[in-house]
Motif scaffolding. Structure first.
Motif, mmCIF file in Angstrom:
data_model
loop_
_atom_site.group_PDB
_atom_site.id
_atom_site.type_symbol
_atom_site.label_atom_id
_atom_site.label_comp_id
_atom_site.label_asym_id
_atom_site.label_seq_id
_atom_site.Cartn_x
_atom_site.Cartn_y
_atom_site.Cartn_z
ATOM 1 N N TYR A 126 -67.110 85.839 -40.563
ATOM 2 C CA TYR A 126 -68.116 84.889 -40.099
ATOM 3 C C TYR A 126 -67.481 83.530 -39.775
ATOM 4 N N PRO A 127 -67.818 82.915 -38.635
ATOM 5 C CA PRO A 127 -67.336 81.553 -38.354
ATOM 6 C C PRO A 127 -68.150 80.525 -39.138
ATOM 7 N N LYS A 135 -72.648 89.585 -33.397
ATOM 8 C CA LYS A 135 -73.584 90.680 -33.625
ATOM 9 C C LYS A 135 -74.859 90.121 -34.239
ATOM 10 N N GLU A 136 -75.976 90.780 -33.963
ATOM 11 C CA GLU A 136 -77.269 90.278 -34.426
ATOM 12 C C GLU A 136 -77.317 90.131 -35.946
ATOM 13 N N LYS A 137 -76.706 91.063 -36.666
ATOM 14 C CA LYS A 137 -76.756 91.022 -38.128
ATOM 15 C C LYS A 137 -75.993 89.831 -38.702
ATOM 16 N N ALA A 138 -75.086 89.257 -37.898
ATOM 17 C CA ALA A 138 -74.293 88.127 -38.383
ATOM 18 C C ALA A 138 -75.016 86.796 -38.221
ATOM 19 N N LYS A 139 -76.010 86.730 -37.341
ATOM 20 C CA LYS A 139 -76.613 85.450 -36.983
ATOM 21 C C LYS A 139 -77.368 84.756 -38.124
ATOM 22 N N PRO A 140 -78.106 85.482 -38.984
ATOM 23 C CA PRO A 140 -78.785 84.777 -40.083
ATOM 24 C C PRO A 140 -77.822 84.009 -40.987
ATOM 25 N N MET A 141 -76.643 84.584 -41.230
ATOM 26 C CA MET A 141 -75.662 83.889 -42.061
ATOM 27 C C MET A 141 -75.165 82.623 -41.371
ATOM 28 N N LYS A 192 -67.145 90.211 -36.663
ATOM 29 C CA LYS A 192 -68.593 90.112 -36.433
ATOM 30 C C LYS A 192 -68.942 89.837 -34.970
ATOM 31 N N VAL A 193 -67.946 89.921 -34.089
ATOM 32 C CA VAL A 193 -68.184 89.722 -32.663
ATOM 33 C C VAL A 193 -68.549 91.055 -32.014
#
Length: 641
Positions: free
Chosen positions: A420-421, A619-625, A451-452
């Protein structure tokens, strides 16, 4: 309306006049402001008839209209004048029939300037009305790099979707965050019902906030409201009775105080020394009632991150066998986190660890509602008074792993897989790159992100003839493979040479000892405008690096020496002159970066080949973080509404 003036109108004019004389000054003049800012032919947009918040009316369009009023539009012309007569007659008309004709006004930077209707504004300000109807023309300023200008452009994006102009913020990214916290996806237009619900709730919040002394704070009511939404669910607040809303605001007051400073986090870099006095040490400790719950965002057998915390829990249970009891809840989501936390509280746990930033909001709400429970959330760079956060300085072992990779690589081409960035991750990458460059001046770090979207990382490394790769940091119990830690890619099977270690058990042990010896209360920041973030490193045993027996003896000795100097504080990986991909970021030879500078890094070292991904790349799953913990330029601050 009667031709004669009644006593009420006369009395209230005299009261308003007294306020005006006491306040003095004159309203701001928009023409003067535009002239000073050299805006000769401004771009204008007719917004039509809108509800103007009274407290956002700050001046007049022209100078000639301003000389009859004080700064807040109270009258300053004496009684028995034509002006006072008109003011009183209009007041009398308003009390009998109301003021219904819209004023004419200009809006600039979300502040309003009256062209026609000054007396109507004066009367309604005096009567403390909330809004007034106005036919409004918006003047759009040119884009600049100034913070207020950036916030205004964010506001215009938000206004285009919502039509709401009654809230303002002092920080960039806040309007996008408001859109998210009210349950709206980006670019989603508000319905009239949604707008009405928001107007009512914000008005109720503002009334309570100001009644409790909020007007004395230098931040905006909108800032406080956004902080409130980070604790409580917006949909629940809309339905909440006023008495309950008032109670929630009271409980959140310490959180609002964090807005008083631009640096609301106190970072603790090493464990607190035992501060108990000699006599207290003689008293036997009784922890028979100590119960600790661990809330996991993943499943133990499927998540290496969760498994590392579970090992910490087991270590804690073994270390304090017979003194405390621990329990865990796994697979907890943002949706059910509050329910699980309440269950843990009902089970009489007085210490709770939540091991994912995604569980932060539920953790904070539970802590605000149950002040008797100590709650810690595993996240970085988050300021809250009611909970403490904790993380580890993984950049220290990453620096050592970079040095190993640089020493072993014959062509200097080294791969790095990040996830994650987010805060802390960029420091890990840069520390690795600096470690590699320290022992190999030709070292280049080929950065890829797991996560890209749609990218074959191994193929990328193969194309660039990468010899060593820093892969994932943790493994799951069910996982079989070799692509973890630092490994060599030139063999049929990757050869692992080093890996970072998370010793969460050491942190959890220290927390229990802090409670036992009384250090817990000494850790609390003396400054009530700061929250506490534990950020311990190798010196505390929280993180480490394990080296393979395949490591050359000279390299192993170098790593031990570097590790010792980092642990003693004699060396900081981010010391001396530092270069990013875009130039110098630290010029002084003797300077070391502060913890805050390291945490908030949003640049990559000069020998890193790659970039920090944008939100749309993930990726969509990474965006909330990323919405919670993303570095500047990735998180929602850089996103369009």
């Amino acid at each position: 309306m009667s031709n004669s003036l009644n006593s009420e109108a006369i009395t209230n004019y005299e009261k308003a006049l007294s306020l005006g004389k006491k306040e003095g000054k004159a309203p701001l003049v928009l023409d003067t402001i535009l002239k000073e800012q050299n805006i000769v032919t401004p771009k204008e947009i007719n917004l039509g008839v809108v509800q103007i918040p009274i407290d956002r009316i700050v001046g007049t369009k022209t100078e000639g209209r301003a000389n009859a009023f004080s700064k807040s539009f109270y009258p300053i012309m004496e009684t028995h004048t034509e002006f006072s007569d008109k003011w009183m007659r209009l007041y009398q008309h308003h009390m009998e029939d109301g003021i219904n004709d819209p004023i004419q006004a200009y809006e600039y930077m979300n502040q309003f300037y009256v062209l026609e209707g000054n007396k109507r504004v004066s009367i309604l300000k005096y009567l403390q009305a909330a809004t007034i109807q106005g036919n409004v023309i918006r003047i759009i300023p040119p884009r600049t790099e100034e913070k207020e200008n950036k916030i205004y452009y964010e506001f215009m994006d938000f206004y285009r979707l919502s039509g709401i102009n009654d809230i303002w913020f002092s920080k960039e990214g806040s309007f996008a965050k408001l859109q998210r916290l009210t349950g709206k996806v980006p670019n989603s237009v508000w319905t009239e019902e949604e707008k009405s619900n928001f107007d009512v709730l914000f008005s109720r919040f503002r009334k309570e906030f100001k009644a409790k002394g909020g007007q004395s704070f230098h931040f905006t009511t909108g800032d406080a409201f956004l902080s409130f939404l980070e604790i409580y669910n917006y949909a629940d607040l809309v339905k909440m009775e006023q008495a309950q809303l008032s109670e929630k605001i009271n409980k959140s007051w310490d959180e609002f105080k964090l807005l008083l400073t631009d640096a609301p986090i106190e970072v603790q870099m090493t464990p607190t020394e035992n501060k108990k006095n000699f006599f207290m040490r003689l008293i036997p400790l009784n922890l028979s009632q100590q119960k600790a719950a661990f809330i996991y965002g993943g499943n133990i057998m499927k998540s290496g991150w969760t498994y590392s915390h579970e090992l910490g829990r087991r270590y804690l249970q073994k270390t304090f066998a017979g003194q405390i009891s621990t329990s865990y809840y796994e697979g907890v989501t943002e949706e059910n986190a509050e329910e699980i936390l309440n269950e843990a509280v009902k089970a009489r746990n007085n210490l709770i660890f939540t091991t994912s930033p995604l569980l932060l909001k539920a953790s904070l709400k539970t802590a605000v509602e149950h002040t008797e429970v100590k709650i810690l959330n595993c996240s970085l760079n988050i300021a809250h008074r009611r909970i403490r956060t904790y993380y580890a300085r993984m950049y220290e072992p990453k620096f050592l792993m970079g040095a190993i990779a640089g020493a072993l690589s014959s062509n200097g081409k080294i791969g790095y897989v990040a996830d994650y960035p987010m805060w802390g991750t960029i420091a890990n990458i840069n520390a690795f790159a600096l470690g590699a460059k320290m022992v190999n001046s030709d070292a280049q770090i080929y950065l890829e992100w797991s996560k890209v979207k749609e990218k074959n990382i191994q193929e990328k490394f193969l194309e660039n003839n990468v010899q060593y790769v820093s892969g994932k940091d943790t493994l799951t119990p069910m996982e079989v493979g070799y692509h973890f830690g630092l490994y060599r890619t030139t063999e049929k099977f990757p050869l692992n040479v080093a890996m970072p270690i998370w010793n969460w058990g050491k942190f959890y042990e220290q927390m229990i000892r802090n409670i036992m010896n009384g250090s817990w209360k000494y850790d609390e920041p003396a400054d009530s405008t700061k929250g506490l973030n534990y950020w311990w490193g190798m010196s505390a045993g929280i993180v480490d690096v394990a080296c393979s027996k395949h490591l050359p003896i000279g390299t192993a000795r170098l790593i031990e020496l570097l590790k010792k100097t980092i642990c003693t504080g004699d060396f900081n990986p981010f010391s001396g002159i530092l270069y990013s991909q875009n130039g110098i970021v630290q010029r002084e030879k003797e300077k070391s970066m502060s913890p805050e500078e390291i945490i908030n890094m949003n640049w990559l070292a000069e020998n890193v080949i790659g970039s920090i991904p944008k939100m749309d790349d993930l990726k969509e799953k990474a965006k909330p973080m990323i919405l919670l913990q993303g570095v500047q330029g990735v998180e929602e601050k850089g996103q369009k509404l």
